[in-house]
Scaffold this active site. Sequence first.
Site, PDB file in Angstrom:
ATOM      1  CB  ALA A  70      75.502   2.475  86.254  1.00  0.00           C
ATOM      2  CD  GLU A 118      73.203  -4.085  82.046  1.00  0.00           C
ATOM      3  OE1 GLU A 118      73.077  -5.312  82.487  1.00  0.00           O
ATOM      4  OE2 GLU A 118      73.246  -2.957  82.789  1.00  0.00           O
TER       5      GLU A 118
END
Length: 261
Positions: A70, A118
């Site tokens: 992120a 992810e």
Amino acid sequence: MTAELATDVVTWEIVRPGTMVVTMDRGPANALGIPLLDGLQSACDAAEAAGDIKVMVIRSAIDGFFAAGADIKHLGTINAESFTAYGNQMRAANDRIESASFISIAAVDGLALGGGMELAMACTFRVGGAQARYGLPEVNIGLIPGAGGTQRLPRLVGRGKALDIILTARQVPAAEAAEIGLVDRSTDGDVLEAALALADEFAGASLPAQLAGIRSVDAAYDLPFSEGALVELEQEQGLFEHGEAAEGIDAFITKRKPDFA
């Protein structure tokens, strides 16, 4: 090679019939900010519009990184509402890749951390290079993996290993990742070449049958046995009635190569 297209940080190219290579290039580390997430969605749009993409390979152009996760700087500037919206965009990109009408391969040679790991786990397969390292370090900033990591990782490596990786925030080296089943293929050579070699292994079979196989196996993790078996039954019956089974069966009987779409 044909049809290279681009957003600002993501490019995609059909490198051979049915195979698209998507390249992430958002320096310095492919942080999964909005531009990169939008680029992945655009690549999926392009694959679907092409109509004949069977395999999408997702790779990085940045040495030492697949994707660093992120965009932490972005997280430091947003409120709770925007945090929810940003998380939804990350989850939407991963979910779309996971449920796409093509097989996806993450070609990882470098760091795949947080949202980057992810993203790799959302792909159907992961091919890892010798320099690849994997981790979910979110607990170090007071969070947990929030784009599917807590759900996909235990399905790949089991509860104990998943908790080990998530709670310690450690980086998993390439050899261990292969040993525990986090990656499907390993290579000491060029990771893109290895990913494309894997893509070639899917070329001769029926894509609808392959996608049905994915859905049926996923049901084994998500549903009780009896319900998963019903998914398997429905998928197989659908292939026989509406898929490419008629072509495959006739080709087998007549001893010829099937002409799948």
